[in-house]
Design a protein around this motif. Structure first.
Motif, PDB file in Angstrom:
ATOM      1  N   ASP A 187       4.147  -7.999  -2.971  1.00  0.00           N
ATOM      2  CA  ASP A 187       2.837  -8.359  -2.432  1.00  0.00           C
ATOM      3  C   ASP A 187       2.096  -7.051  -2.149  1.00  0.00           C
ATOM      4  OD1 ASP A 187       0.636  -9.123  -0.870  1.00  0.00           O
ATOM      5  OD2 ASP A 187       1.777 -10.642   0.222  1.00  0.00           O
ATOM      6  N   LEU A 188       0.911  -6.896  -2.696  1.00  0.00           N
ATOM      7  CA  LEU A 188       0.166  -5.645  -2.531  1.00  0.00           C
ATOM      8  C   LEU A 188      -0.884  -5.706  -1.424  1.00  0.00           C
ATOM      9  CD1 LEU A 188      -0.187  -4.557  -6.260  1.00  0.00           C
ATOM     10  CD2 LEU A 188       1.479  -3.811  -4.548  1.00  0.00           C
ATOM     11  N   THR A 189      -0.950  -6.815  -0.699  1.00  0.00           N
ATOM     12  CA  THR A 189      -1.864  -6.892   0.437  1.00  0.00           C
ATOM     13  C   THR A 189      -1.452  -5.817   1.446  1.00  0.00           C
ATOM     14  OG1 THR A 189      -1.941  -9.284   0.115  1.00  0.00           O
ATOM     15  CG2 THR A 189      -2.829  -8.433   2.193  1.00  0.00           C
ATOM     16  N   GLY A 190      -2.389  -4.997   1.847  1.00  0.00           N
ATOM     17  CA  GLY A 190      -2.082  -3.953   2.825  1.00  0.00           C
ATOM     18  C   GLY A 190      -1.331  -2.765   2.246  1.00  0.00           C
ATOM     19  N   ALA A 191      -1.269  -2.654   0.919  1.00  0.00           N
ATOM     20  CA  ALA A 191      -0.543  -1.542   0.292  1.00  0.00           C
ATOM     21  C   ALA A 191      -1.121  -0.193   0.698  1.00  0.00           C
ATOM     22  CB  ALA A 191      -0.549  -1.683  -1.230  1.00  0.00           C
ATOM     23  N   GLY A 192      -2.425  -0.164   0.983  1.00  0.00           N
ATOM     24  CA  GLY A 192      -3.072   1.083   1.370  1.00  0.00           C
ATOM     25  C   GLY A 192      -2.528   1.659   2.666  1.00  0.00           C
ATOM     26  N   SER A 193      -2.036   0.798   3.545  1.00  0.00           N
ATOM     27  CA  SER A 193      -1.471   1.298   4.804  1.00  0.00           C
ATOM     28  C   SER A 193       0.011   1.653   4.653  1.00  0.00           C
ATOM     29  CB  SER A 193      -1.651   0.260   5.917  1.00  0.00           C
ATOM     30  OG  SER A 193      -0.919  -0.908   5.609  1.00  0.00           O
ATOM     31  N   ARG A 194       0.632   1.212   3.544  1.00  0.00           N
ATOM     32  CA  ARG A 194       2.055   1.483   3.330  1.00  0.00           C
ATOM     33  C   ARG A 194       2.310   2.636   2.365  1.00  0.00           C
ATOM     34  NH1 ARG A 194       1.981  -4.150   2.274  1.00  0.00           N
ATOM     35  NH2 ARG A 194       2.770  -3.795   0.193  1.00  0.00           N
TER      36      ARG A 194
END
Length: 147
Positions: free
Chosen positions: A36-43
């Protein structure tokens, strides 16, 4: 135009054009074969995201990797092991249809090893222009789920 503010709506379209939704979920939409790439920017850092897209086999998560199964007759099959018992394994070669898993008897198995090749094919960005790639990265890295 590369230094212009990024267009997240264009990034969402690019995410679709590159085929990302087939395997990846973003904001509740898409497939479940990949992470799941939702929120990938914070990870993930921008560089790490881009490297994962450009060279998907460089680092493969145990959660999303596949196995190479070698049989006594020399045949090799690649897929995700979905069941492992004393009798043998069930191997999903097509992760879009895991119900069609192949059942392999323990006595026929020679080895099982992690695949060094990602399910994510290389070259997915080849269908996009440079500005679309930058918009796609902006979309995936966005803190909110809405473009």
């Amino acid at each position: 135009k590369s230094n212009a503010p990024r267009d997240r709506a264009s990034g969402r379209r690019a995410f679709g054009m590159a085929g990302c939704f087939a395997c990846h979920t973003y904001a509740g939409e898409g497939g479940a074969v990949g992470p799941d790439l939702t929120g990938a920017g914070s990870r993930f850092a921008l560089r790490d995201l881009l490297e994962a897209i450009v060279d998907p086999s460089r680092e493969i998560s145990d959660q999303y990797g596949t196995s190479v199964v070698t049989l006594r007759d020399g045949q090799q099959l690649t897929g995700r092991i979905i069941n492992y018992t004393e009798q043998g394994i069930s191997l999903a070669e097509n992760l879009f249809d895991p119900a069609q898993a192949v059942k392999l008897a323990e006595k026929d198995l020679v080895s099982i090893a992690p695949s060094k090749i990602s399910l994510m094919p290389p070259g997915l960005l080849n269908v996009l222009e440079s500005d679309e790639i930058l918009d796609l990265l902006s979309f995936v890295r966005a803190p909110s789920a809405r473009p």
